[in-house]
Write an enzyme that holds these catalytic residues in place. Sequence first.
Site, PDB file in Angstrom:
ATOM      1  N   HIS A  58     101.299 106.065 127.000  1.00 43.96           N
ATOM      2  CA  HIS A  58     100.880 105.019 127.940  1.00 43.96           C
ATOM      3  C   HIS A  58     101.729 105.155 129.201  1.00 43.96           C
ATOM      4  CE1 HIS A  58      99.419 101.223 129.394  1.00 43.96           C
ATOM      5  NE2 HIS A  58     100.620 100.702 129.449  1.00 43.96           N
TER       6      HIS A  58
ATOM      7  N   GLY B  83     108.466  86.948 122.038  1.00 45.44           N
ATOM      8  CA  GLY B  83     108.351  87.002 123.500  1.00 45.44           C
ATOM      9  C   GLY B  83     107.274  85.997 123.881  1.00 45.44           C
TER      10      GLY B  83
ATOM     11  N   ARG C 171     107.569  95.294 134.599  1.00 49.97           N
ATOM     12  CA  ARG C 171     107.827  96.039 135.845  1.00 49.97           C
ATOM     13  C   ARG C 171     107.721  95.153 137.070  1.00 49.97           C
ATOM     14  NH1 ARG C 171     104.010 101.099 136.432  1.00 49.97           N
ATOM     15  NH2 ARG C 171     102.482 100.020 135.154  1.00 49.97           N
TER      16      ARG C 171
HETATM   17  P1  A3D Z   1     107.491  88.349 130.692  1.00 48.69           P
HETATM   18  O1  A3D Z   1     106.518  87.346 131.188  1.00 48.69           O
HETATM   19  O2  A3D Z   1     108.731  88.587 131.450  1.00 48.69           O
HETATM   20  O3  A3D Z   1     107.876  87.935 129.180  1.00 48.69           O
HETATM   21  C1  A3D Z   1     108.858  88.590 128.449  1.00 48.69           C
HETATM   22  C2  A3D Z   1     109.545  87.538 127.611  1.00 48.69           C
HETATM   23  O4  A3D Z   1     110.504  88.201 126.761  1.00 48.69           O
HETATM   24  C3  A3D Z   1     110.342  86.500 128.433  1.00 48.69           C
HETATM   25  O5  A3D Z   1     109.870  85.198 128.127  1.00 48.69           O
HETATM   26  C4  A3D Z   1     111.791  86.704 127.978  1.00 48.69           C
HETATM   27  O6  A3D Z   1     112.526  85.497 127.898  1.00 48.69           O
HETATM   28  C5  A3D Z   1     111.581  87.307 126.602  1.00 48.69           C
HETATM   29  N1  A3D Z   1     112.739  88.035 126.091  1.00 48.69           N
HETATM   30  C6  A3D Z   1     113.615  88.811 126.766  1.00 48.69           C
HETATM   31  N2  A3D Z   1     114.545  89.298 125.924  1.00 48.69           N
HETATM   32  C7  A3D Z   1     114.242  88.810 124.690  1.00 48.69           C
HETATM   33  C8  A3D Z   1     114.824  88.960 123.406  1.00 48.69           C
HETATM   34  N3  A3D Z   1     115.918  89.701 123.219  1.00 48.69           N
HETATM   35  N4  A3D Z   1     114.226  88.345 122.357  1.00 48.69           N
HETATM   36  C9  A3D Z   1     113.116  87.585 122.540  1.00 48.69           C
HETATM   37  N5  A3D Z   1     112.522  87.416 123.731  1.00 48.69           N
HETATM   38  C10 A3D Z   1     113.082  88.025 124.795  1.00 48.69           C
HETATM   39  O7  A3D Z   1     106.765  89.769 130.499  1.00 48.69           O
HETATM   40  P2  A3D Z   1     105.239  90.065 130.084  1.00 48.69           P
HETATM   41  O8  A3D Z   1     104.849  89.147 128.976  1.00 48.69           O
HETATM   42  O9  A3D Z   1     104.415  90.129 131.310  1.00 48.69           O
HETATM   43  O10 A3D Z   1     105.401  91.570 129.557  1.00 48.69           O
HETATM   44  C11 A3D Z   1     106.107  91.839 128.377  1.00 48.69           C
HETATM   45  C12 A3D Z   1     106.277  93.335 128.164  1.00 48.69           C
HETATM   46  O11 A3D Z   1     104.989  93.953 127.989  1.00 48.69           O
HETATM   47  C13 A3D Z   1     106.945  94.095 129.321  1.00 48.69           C
HETATM   48  O12 A3D Z   1     107.860  95.039 128.803  1.00 48.69           O
HETATM   49  C14 A3D Z   1     105.772  94.802 129.985  1.00 48.69           C
HETATM   50  O13 A3D Z   1     106.173  95.974 130.663  1.00 48.69           O
HETATM   51  C15 A3D Z   1     104.922  95.117 128.796  1.00 48.69           C
HETATM   52  N6  A3D Z   1     103.522  95.430 129.082  1.00 48.69           N
HETATM   53  C16 A3D Z   1     102.947  96.418 128.363  1.00 48.69           C
HETATM   54  C17 A3D Z   1     101.631  96.741 128.568  1.00 48.69           C
HETATM   55  C18 A3D Z   1     101.005  97.840 127.769  1.00 48.69           C
HETATM   56  O14 A3D Z   1      99.848  98.141 127.954  1.00 48.69           O
HETATM   57  C19 A3D Z   1     101.776  98.553 126.760  1.00 48.69           C
HETATM   58  C20 A3D Z   1     100.864  96.054 129.519  1.00 48.69           C
HETATM   59  C21 A3D Z   1     101.481  95.030 130.234  1.00 48.69           C
HETATM   60  C22 A3D Z   1     102.816  94.724 130.005  1.00 48.69           C
END
Ligand code: A3D
Length: 320
Positions: A176, A10, A83
């Site tokens: 969480h 990711g 989200r």
């Molecule tokens: P974002 O910037 O959308 O990045 C997610 C990436 O995943 C994108 O670049 C997508 O292209 C890629 N992706 C989607 N499907 C696939 C796949 N099958 N294989 C490989 N890559 C893929 O999101 P983000 O970086 O802001 O957040 C990522 C995740 O972390 C989300 O689910 C959030 O809800 C989560 N998150 C968790 C916390 C915790 O404290 C646990 C905090 C903040 C965000």
Amino acid sequence: MARPKIALIGAGQIGGTLAHLAAMKELGDVVLFDISEGTPQGKALDIAQSGPVEGFDASLKGANDYADIAGADVCIVTAGVPRKPGMSRDDLLGINLKVMKSVGEGIKAHAPNAFVICITNPLDAMVWALQQFSGLPVEKVVGMAGVLDAGRFRHFLSLEFGVSMRDVSAFVLGGHGDTMVPLARYSTVAGIPLPDLVSMGWTTQEKLDAIIQRTRDGGAEIVGLLKTGSAFYAPAASAIEMAEAYLKDQKRVLPCAAYVDGAYGLNGLYVGVPTVIGADGVEKVIDIKLNKDEQAMFDKSVDAVKGLVAACKGIDPSLA
Ligand code: A3D
């Protein structure tokens, strides 16, 4: 000795920040993987070009093929969707469960000896599914949430008390989500527990309750402000702290979504608990005694996690 290899599955907001931090801290060479073509390559190149300025030695590579994560020592998983305002973490379950299946299979095939840190939400259910799909040992698959939630709590407490964030330690248990359990009794300023600080007049119970609620809502507060995604700087820093504890065998005591089997009366569930992280992964789950109120809050949180795990099983019958 070769540098450790860190695979970031990711390459979105958190993935890019993880890559930058890992390189700046010289934790190892970084592979950024994503299904989106160009994104991981572009971010890797951009960060690599900051190397001469920052003065770090780390190689960065972007990839769309799981073969490139081969032999990774650490995998940090953020693949999936974040989200948007008005959404709960649980709304992401269906779509991110499918992502965990492909990520788990990729890790199983190419990096079966890695320490895997999951960040994708809803965290406690996604880390459980990722362990199932990857088949890696439970002590090598862990979720990042507690370090972030405790960080948020510490930040708010330091503002309230007007003291350095370094001197505030905080304790957060449970899933969480909205049911997470920030524990005042085990949270301190330089060793002085929060209830004592209330007695000493440093704050009031009402203010402390409001801080606890703000901690629970910490993610939503940032989603509401950003509008297009969720928090990424502090989540990335928190996962890097866990990765560093593993790579340097630091035996750090960190709250993580770990596999709990026996402790806290649980059998086989991922939930936020204090752990010791070292070269063997999650080396210990620390089983603290909870009072009646704390136990009731923890039970509620555990029930919420169980509900999400059951929903995963309903969506994908291959999950036992
Ligand atoms: P974002 O910037 O959308 O990045 C997610 C990436 O995943 C994108 O670049 C997508 O292209 C890629 N992706 C989607 N499907 C696939 C796949 N099958 N294989 C490989 N890559 C893929 O999101 P983000 O970086 O802001 O957040 C990522 C995740 O972390 C989300 O689910 C959030 O809800 C989560 N998150 C968790 C916390 C915790 O404290 C646990 C905090 C903040 C965000």
